[in-house]
Motif scaffolding. Structure first.
Motif, PDB file in Angstrom:
ATOM      1  N   GLN A  54       5.384  -4.153 -10.556  1.00  0.00           N
ATOM      2  CA  GLN A  54       6.004  -5.064  -9.598  1.00  0.00           C
ATOM      3  C   GLN A  54       7.213  -4.406  -8.925  1.00  0.00           C
ATOM      4  OE1 GLN A  54       4.911  -8.010  -8.653  1.00  0.00           O
ATOM      5  NE2 GLN A  54       6.598  -8.332  -7.234  1.00  0.00           N
ATOM      6  N   ASN A  55       7.991  -3.685  -9.733  1.00  0.00           N
ATOM      7  CA  ASN A  55       9.170  -2.992  -9.172  1.00  0.00           C
ATOM      8  C   ASN A  55       8.743  -1.920  -8.173  1.00  0.00           C
ATOM      9  OD1 ASN A  55      10.915  -4.551 -10.646  1.00  0.00           O
ATOM     10  ND2 ASN A  55      11.019  -3.110 -12.365  1.00  0.00           N
ATOM     11  N   VAL A  56       7.669  -1.182  -8.524  1.00  0.00           N
ATOM     12  CA  VAL A  56       7.203  -0.135  -7.606  1.00  0.00           C
ATOM     13  C   VAL A  56       6.748  -0.757  -6.289  1.00  0.00           C
ATOM     14  CG1 VAL A  56       5.396   1.582  -7.242  1.00  0.00           C
ATOM     15  CG2 VAL A  56       6.598   1.485  -9.415  1.00  0.00           C
ATOM     16  N   ALA A  57       6.001  -1.842  -6.363  1.00  0.00           N
ATOM     17  CA  ALA A  57       5.524  -2.489  -5.141  1.00  0.00           C
ATOM     18  C   ALA A  57       6.689  -3.023  -4.319  1.00  0.00           C
ATOM     19  CB  ALA A  57       4.556  -3.611  -5.498  1.00  0.00           C
ATOM     20  N   THR A  58       7.639  -3.652  -5.025  1.00  0.00           N
ATOM     21  CA  THR A  58       8.794  -4.205  -4.306  1.00  0.00           C
ATOM     22  C   THR A  58       9.619  -3.091  -3.663  1.00  0.00           C
ATOM     23  OG1 THR A  58       8.853  -6.046  -5.875  1.00  0.00           O
ATOM     24  CG2 THR A  58      10.825  -5.666  -4.546  1.00  0.00           C
ATOM     25  N   GLY A  59       9.851  -1.993  -4.436  1.00  0.00           N
ATOM     26  CA  GLY A  59      10.634  -0.869  -3.896  1.00  0.00           C
ATOM     27  C   GLY A  59       9.958  -0.218  -2.717  1.00  0.00           C
ATOM     28  N   LYS A  60       8.628  -0.128  -2.788  1.00  0.00           N
ATOM     29  CA  LYS A  60       7.908   0.495  -1.678  1.00  0.00           C
ATOM     30  C   LYS A  60       8.001  -0.353  -0.416  1.00  0.00           C
ATOM     31  CE  LYS A  60       3.458   2.466  -0.412  1.00  0.00           C
ATOM     32  NZ  LYS A  60       2.044   2.689  -0.798  1.00  0.00           N
ATOM     33  N   GLU A  61       7.870  -1.663  -0.583  1.00  0.00           N
ATOM     34  CA  GLU A  61       7.980  -2.546   0.579  1.00  0.00           C
ATOM     35  C   GLU A  61       9.395  -2.482   1.181  1.00  0.00           C
ATOM     36  OE1 GLU A  61       6.809  -6.386  -0.616  1.00  0.00           O
ATOM     37  OE2 GLU A  61       4.691  -5.868  -0.910  1.00  0.00           O
ATOM     38  N   SER A  62      10.385  -2.507   0.291  1.00  0.00           N
ATOM     39  CA  SER A  62      11.765  -2.438   0.782  1.00  0.00           C
ATOM     40  C   SER A  62      12.038  -1.097   1.475  1.00  0.00           C
ATOM     41  CB  SER A  62      12.721  -2.624  -0.390  1.00  0.00           C
ATOM     42  OG  SER A  62      14.069  -2.455   0.037  1.00  0.00           O
ATOM     43  N   LEU A  63      11.509  -0.015   0.872  1.00  0.00           N
ATOM     44  CA  LEU A  63      11.702   1.317   1.472  1.00  0.00           C
ATOM     45  C   LEU A  63      11.037   1.408   2.839  1.00  0.00           C
ATOM     46  CD1 LEU A  63      12.713   4.242   1.127  1.00  0.00           C
ATOM     47  CD2 LEU A  63      10.520   4.753   0.003  1.00  0.00           C
ATOM     48  N   ALA A  64       9.863   0.770   2.968  1.00  0.00           N
ATOM     49  CA  ALA A  64       9.167   0.799   4.257  1.00  0.00           C
ATOM     50  C   ALA A  64      10.012   0.133   5.351  1.00  0.00           C
ATOM     51  CB  ALA A  64       7.805   0.135   4.134  1.00  0.00           C
ATOM     52  N   GLY A  65      10.658  -0.997   4.990  1.00  0.00           N
ATOM     53  CA  GLY A  65      11.505  -1.667   5.981  1.00  0.00           C
ATOM     54  C   GLY A  65      12.721  -0.841   6.352  1.00  0.00           C
ATOM     55  N   GLN A  66      13.369  -0.266   5.323  1.00  0.00           N
ATOM     56  CA  GLN A  66      14.549   0.553   5.596  1.00  0.00           C
ATOM     57  C   GLN A  66      14.175   1.812   6.391  1.00  0.00           C
ATOM     58  OE1 GLN A  66      16.515   1.399   1.913  1.00  0.00           O
ATOM     59  NE2 GLN A  66      16.869  -0.772   1.415  1.00  0.00           N
ATOM     60  N   LEU A  67      12.983   2.385   6.061  1.00  0.00           N
ATOM     61  CA  LEU A  67      12.555   3.582   6.770  1.00  0.00           C
ATOM     62  C   LEU A  67      12.339   3.286   8.241  1.00  0.00           C
ATOM     63  CD1 LEU A  67      11.699   6.554   6.565  1.00  0.00           C
ATOM     64  CD2 LEU A  67       9.371   5.773   6.036  1.00  0.00           C
ATOM     65  N   THR A  68      11.802   2.159   8.552  1.00  0.00           N
ATOM     66  CA  THR A  68      11.587   1.781   9.959  1.00  0.00           C
ATOM     67  C   THR A  68      12.922   1.603  10.666  1.00  0.00           C
ATOM     68  OG1 THR A  68       9.506   0.687   9.364  1.00  0.00           O
ATOM     69  CG2 THR A  68      10.516   0.085  11.472  1.00  0.00           C
ATOM     70  N   VAL A 111      15.632  11.576   2.689  1.00  0.00           N
ATOM     71  CA  VAL A 111      15.577  10.967   1.340  1.00  0.00           C
ATOM     72  C   VAL A 111      14.472   9.920   1.267  1.00  0.00           C
ATOM     73  CG1 VAL A 111      16.848   9.580  -0.328  1.00  0.00           C
ATOM     74  CG2 VAL A 111      17.988  11.476   0.866  1.00  0.00           C
ATOM     75  N   MET A 112      14.370   9.105   2.313  1.00  0.00           N
ATOM     76  CA  MET A 112      13.365   8.034   2.300  1.00  0.00           C
ATOM     77  C   MET A 112      11.932   8.586   2.303  1.00  0.00           C
ATOM     78  SD  MET A 112      14.984   5.119   4.775  1.00  0.00           S
ATOM     79  CE  MET A 112      16.442   4.206   4.305  1.00  0.00           C
ATOM     80  N   ASN A 113      11.713   9.631   3.099  1.00  0.00           N
ATOM     81  CA  ASN A 113      10.389  10.239   3.128  1.00  0.00           C
ATOM     82  C   ASN A 113      10.031  10.856   1.771  1.00  0.00           C
ATOM     83  OD1 ASN A 113       9.687   9.597   5.794  1.00  0.00           O
ATOM     84  ND2 ASN A 113      10.911  11.306   6.603  1.00  0.00           N
ATOM     85  N   ARG A 114      11.050  11.513   1.197  1.00  0.00           N
ATOM     86  CA  ARG A 114      10.795  12.067  -0.130  1.00  0.00           C
ATOM     87  C   ARG A 114      10.489  10.956  -1.142  1.00  0.00           C
ATOM     88  NH1 ARG A 114      15.262  14.296  -0.654  1.00  0.00           N
ATOM     89  NH2 ARG A 114      16.253  12.896  -2.166  1.00  0.00           N
ATOM     90  N   ARG A 115      11.281   9.859  -1.007  1.00  0.00           N
ATOM     91  CA  ARG A 115      11.050   8.738  -1.935  1.00  0.00           C
ATOM     92  C   ARG A 115       9.712   8.070  -1.673  1.00  0.00           C
ATOM     93  NH1 ARG A 115      12.171   7.884  -6.957  1.00  0.00           N
ATOM     94  NH2 ARG A 115      12.494   5.690  -7.469  1.00  0.00           N
ATOM     95  N   LYS A 116       9.306   8.072  -0.421  1.00  0.00           N
ATOM     96  CA  LYS A 116       7.997   7.488  -0.084  1.00  0.00           C
ATOM     97  C   LYS A 116       6.875   8.261  -0.762  1.00  0.00           C
ATOM     98  CE  LYS A 116       5.050   6.368   3.857  1.00  0.00           C
ATOM     99  NZ  LYS A 116       4.917   6.435   5.339  1.00  0.00           N
ATOM    100  N   LYS A 117       7.009   9.571  -0.755  1.00  0.00           N
ATOM    101  CA  LYS A 117       6.002  10.384  -1.432  1.00  0.00           C
ATOM    102  C   LYS A 117       6.006  10.131  -2.956  1.00  0.00           C
ATOM    103  CE  LYS A 117       6.044  14.089   2.029  1.00  0.00           C
ATOM    104  NZ  LYS A 117       6.314  15.536   2.290  1.00  0.00           N
ATOM    105  N   GLU A 118       7.195   9.946  -3.467  1.00  0.00           N
ATOM    106  CA  GLU A 118       7.283   9.635  -4.912  1.00  0.00           C
ATOM    107  C   GLU A 118       6.591   8.300  -5.217  1.00  0.00           C
ATOM    108  OE1 GLU A 118      11.365   9.729  -5.973  1.00  0.00           O
ATOM    109  OE2 GLU A 118      11.576  11.906  -5.747  1.00  0.00           O
ATOM    110  N   PHE A 119       6.824   7.293  -4.333  1.00  0.00           N
ATOM    111  CA  PHE A 119       6.140   5.987  -4.545  1.00  0.00           C
ATOM    112  C   PHE A 119       4.621   6.148  -4.487  1.00  0.00           C
ATOM    113  CE2 PHE A 119      10.139   3.633  -3.382  1.00  0.00           C
ATOM    114  CZ  PHE A 119      10.222   2.938  -4.580  1.00  0.00           C
ATOM    115  N   GLU A 120       4.170   6.986  -3.543  1.00  0.00           N
ATOM    116  CA  GLU A 120       2.720   7.182  -3.432  1.00  0.00           C
ATOM    117  C   GLU A 120       2.157   7.846  -4.685  1.00  0.00           C
ATOM    118  OE1 GLU A 120       2.306   9.379   0.147  1.00  0.00           O
ATOM    119  OE2 GLU A 120       2.549   7.623   1.487  1.00  0.00           O
ATOM    120  N   ARG A 121       2.902   8.862  -5.165  1.00  0.00           N
ATOM    121  CA  ARG A 121       2.457   9.505  -6.400  1.00  0.00           C
ATOM    122  C   ARG A 121       2.489   8.516  -7.580  1.00  0.00           C
ATOM    123  NH1 ARG A 121       5.582  13.841  -4.337  1.00  0.00           N
ATOM    124  NH2 ARG A 121       7.329  13.226  -5.689  1.00  0.00           N
TER     125      ARG A 121
END
Length: 711
Positions: A256-270, A390-400
């Motif tokens: 749940q945390n991973v999904a929530t963090g990924k969604e939040s990161l997507a908004g911040q990245l935009t 940082v966000m792109n790197r974190r995005k890749k981490e979320f995907e992994r």
């Protein structure tokens, strides 16, 4: 056959009914005078099956189950194993007692022991104690199927055989919880001791059987519980190892945390991408406006180094702001990085100000304002660029992380199902084990049967077999004789009974003559003749007055008593003063009564010639060949004519012409006669030859039957 007839039949055979039972009773007493008396002992055992108390409360009132339990107990008392163990114990006890007290061998019980077991075998079986002797007896008996002890068990011995314990019985007392055990023996002490041993063996076997019922079940559930525990432990260890190897604390919360963090990161990245694009466009616009020395200023070594440092600080600040807030000291470090970045930005601004040599640009905009705008846009570009990296790197981490955790869920569910199944199996087996142990404890509490009445020492014999056998013999003889007499009476087809005679012959019975051997025969004879004579006179009242009433007296066979009947009627009618004429065949040898008007006639001639009654009367008294002549001495004005006829199946046939003129025909038939089909045919011919009624007169009837017929 009616009850009264059976009673009279038995009364006639009273000598047999008395003598046979007496002889049998005397014989039984003679042969059974040495039989031992029988003593009886009993004991009462409380079971508590129907109304006892258990761990679960009062015993359940299950009728079928209760009856089954009582049947098991009563059958266990009389089981072969119980009897065999009792005999072993009794034998061991007697062997041990005779070793301590050899004088016991003089008693009947121990004399029997000495006779059945030789001294060498007794010495071999006797051990150092009574328990050791019992073990020796068991071991010796089980060693072979044909040794001395096994033969003793199968013998007819009154003490140490299975047959001696056939008198052992167990019964359920009504609807109670009690069982009564009884035993009969020739010795009162042996009777009580045997019953005590039966009680000991029975109680031990009952307890052992009831407890062993749950022991095997408990052993099974304990083994199953161990296997279920091993399976559960293995499943839990597998789960722990899997979580540890995959760094999983709480998969649901982590996913749940991973999904929530990924969604939040997507908004911040935009949002950051938009800010970066805007700042970069503004910076490029300012760069185009700045020319010459302003551009060289911005490309100086100091500004470039400070710009790189600002970029690093912004990257660290972005990483700390996005992902390091939850770590200890994260907020302080973020403030420190903000302060350093602000200092670097201020240094860049200071360098720009110090190198400023031109105040206005070529387009007329003051150079100072462009430089300040450039510094602001440059700071935004560097800050947003750092955030984007940082966000792109974190995005890749979320995907992994997504790729890693996606298959972990299915594996965790499988492990969870295995743990759940193993746990349910473990709990189910544990519950069954607890129930079985509770049942075992309940059985241990309820299996202890209580002796209410211990075996008693009988003081008096239960019964005397001599007296019982004598009484049974006498009763048996009486029943057999009575049954034989009644059976023969039922099978008797003779004509003793007038009703039976009428049924068999089809002819009415006019009268009976009693058996002359009976004591009351004369009196009954007189009454019978009186009734017959009255019967004839009543019949003659309707006849023609001018002619005598003709009565023919015949029989089926020659010696059937017709002559005696004819003589008796003639004598009785003469004594009464009745005018009569009596005729009898010349070859019959019948002697007429003295003073009677009796004549002979040629029977054979009359039959051959077909004489009429007038011709017969005309020749009566003359010899052969006097046909047609008047008979001398014929009684004038005779009222009766008593004519003795030849036997229907004799040498001479009855005259046919005379038969057609008779008014009444008597057939004298012995009561002991068995009516045959040939007799029936002869009677039918007689009835066809004469219009007169044909009736029977039974002779030799039993006095009691004759009395009933005359009353």
């Amino acid at each position: 056959m009616s009850l009264s007839e059976i009673t009279r039949l038995l009364a006639r055979k009273w000598p047999l009914l008395v003598l046979v039972p007496l002889v049998l009773a005397a014989s039984t007493y003679f042969f059974a005078r040495h039989l031992p008396v029988v003593y009886s002992s009993d004991t009462t055992i409380y079971t508590g099956i129907a109304s006892g108390y258990s761990l679960t409360g009062d015993a359940a009132a299950d009728y079928n189950r209760t009856n089954n339990a009582f049947d098991n107990l009563t059958n266990l008392v009389t089981a072969r194993s119980t009897k065999q163990e009792v005999i072993y114990r009794l034998l061991a006890e007697d062997l041990w007692q005779t070793r301590l007290h050899p004088e016991y061998l003089s008693l009947e019980r121990y004399e029997d022991l000495r006779e059945k077991l030789p001294p060498a075998l007794r010495g071999q079986l006797t051990g150092a104690s009574q328990e050791a002797t019992l073990e020796n007896v068991r071991r010796f008996a089980d060693a072979s199927g044909s040794n001395a002890i096994q033969k003793l068990l199968s013998s007819k011995n009154l003490t140490y055989s299975l047959r001696a314990l056939n008198k052992l019985t167990a019964t359920h007392l009504g609807a109670s919880d009690l069982i009564k055990v009884e035993f009969d023996s020739y010795d009162p002490e042996l009777c009580r001791r045997t019953l005590e041993l039966v009680t000991e063996v029975f109680l031990g076997q009952s307890k052992s059987l009831r407890e062993s019922q749950t022991a095997s079940v408990i052993a099974y559930y304990e083994a199953e519980l161990e296997r279920a525990k091993v399976r559960l432990d293995k499943a839990e260890k597998d789960n722990l190892a899997f979580n540890r190897s995959n760094n999983i604390i709480n998969y649901d919360a982590q996913s749940q945390n991973v999904a929530t963090g990924k969604e939040s990161l997507a908004g911040q990245l935009t949002e950051t991408t938009q800010q970066y694009a805007g700042a970069l466009a503004a910076l490029k616009a300012v760069d185009r406006k700045l020319q010459g020395r302003q551009a060289a200023l911005l490309s100086s070594q100091d500004v470039v180094e400070q710009r790189k440092r600002l970029s690093r600080l912004n990257a660290q600040l972005a990483d700390q702001q996005l992902f390091g807030q939850q770590s200890p000291g994260g907020a302080a470090k973020a403030r420190q990085l903000e302060s350093e970045a602000a200092e670097v930005a201020a240094a860049i601004q200071s360098n720009v100000n110090s190198y400023y040599a031109q105040s206005v640009s070529t387009s007329g905009i003051p150079s100072k304002e462009l430089l300040d705008e450039w510094v602001q846009n440059m700071v935004l570009v560097e800050a947003n660029k750092a955030k984007l990296d940082v966000m792109n790197r974190r995005k890749k981490e979320f995907e992994r992380e997504y790729e890693r955790m996606a298959p972990l869920g299915a594996t965790l569910k499988r492990i969870a199902r295995e743990i759940d199944l193993a746990e349910k199996a473990y709990l189910t087996v544990l519950a069954r084990l607890n129930e079985s142990k509770a049942s075992q404890q309940n059985t241990q509490l309820t299996a202890n049967l209580k002796i209410v009445d211990p075996p008693n020492l009988p003081g008096q014999p239960k019964s005397n077999p001599q007296l019982i056998l004598v009484i049974l013999s006498a009763l048996g003889g009486l029943v057999v004789v009575a049954g034989t007499v009644v059976g023969l009476g039922l099978l008797d087809n003779s004509l003793q009974n007038p009703a039976n005679a009428t049924r068999q012959t089809g002819l009415p019975v006019a009268g009976v003559l009693p058996d002359e051997r009976a004591a009351a025969a004369p009196e009954l004879q007189q009454r019978s003749l009186e009734q017959l004579l009255h019967y004839i006179l009543l019949k003659s009242a309707s006849a023609t007055p001018a002619q005598p009433f003709a009565v023919g007296i015949g029989s089926v066979h020659a010696p059937d008593g017709k002559a005696a009947l004819w003589q008796a009627l003639v004598s009785h009618a003469q004594a009464k003063g009745i005018p009569l004429l009596a005729l009898h065949p010349d070859a019959s040898g019948t002697a007429a009564p003295s003073g009677a008007h009796a004549r002979t006639y040629p029977a054979e001639t009359a039959a051959v010639q077909g004489w009429s009654l007038e011709q017969l009367l005309g020749t009566a008294g003359a010899g052969p060949g006097a046909v047609g002549k008047a008979a001398a001495g014929t009684a004038p004005n005779a009222r009766l004519l008593l004519l003795e006829l030849p036997a229907l199946r004799g040498e001479a046939a009855p005259p046919a012409g005379v038969l057609r003129q008779l008014d009444l025909v008597f057939l004298a038939v012995p009561a002991s006669t068995t009516w045959r089909s040939s007799d029936r045919q002869a009677v039918e011919l007689l009835r066809a030859a004469t219009p007169a009624p044909v009736e029977l007169v039974l002779g030799g009837v039993a006095p009691e039957l004759a009395h009933d017929a005359l009353s």
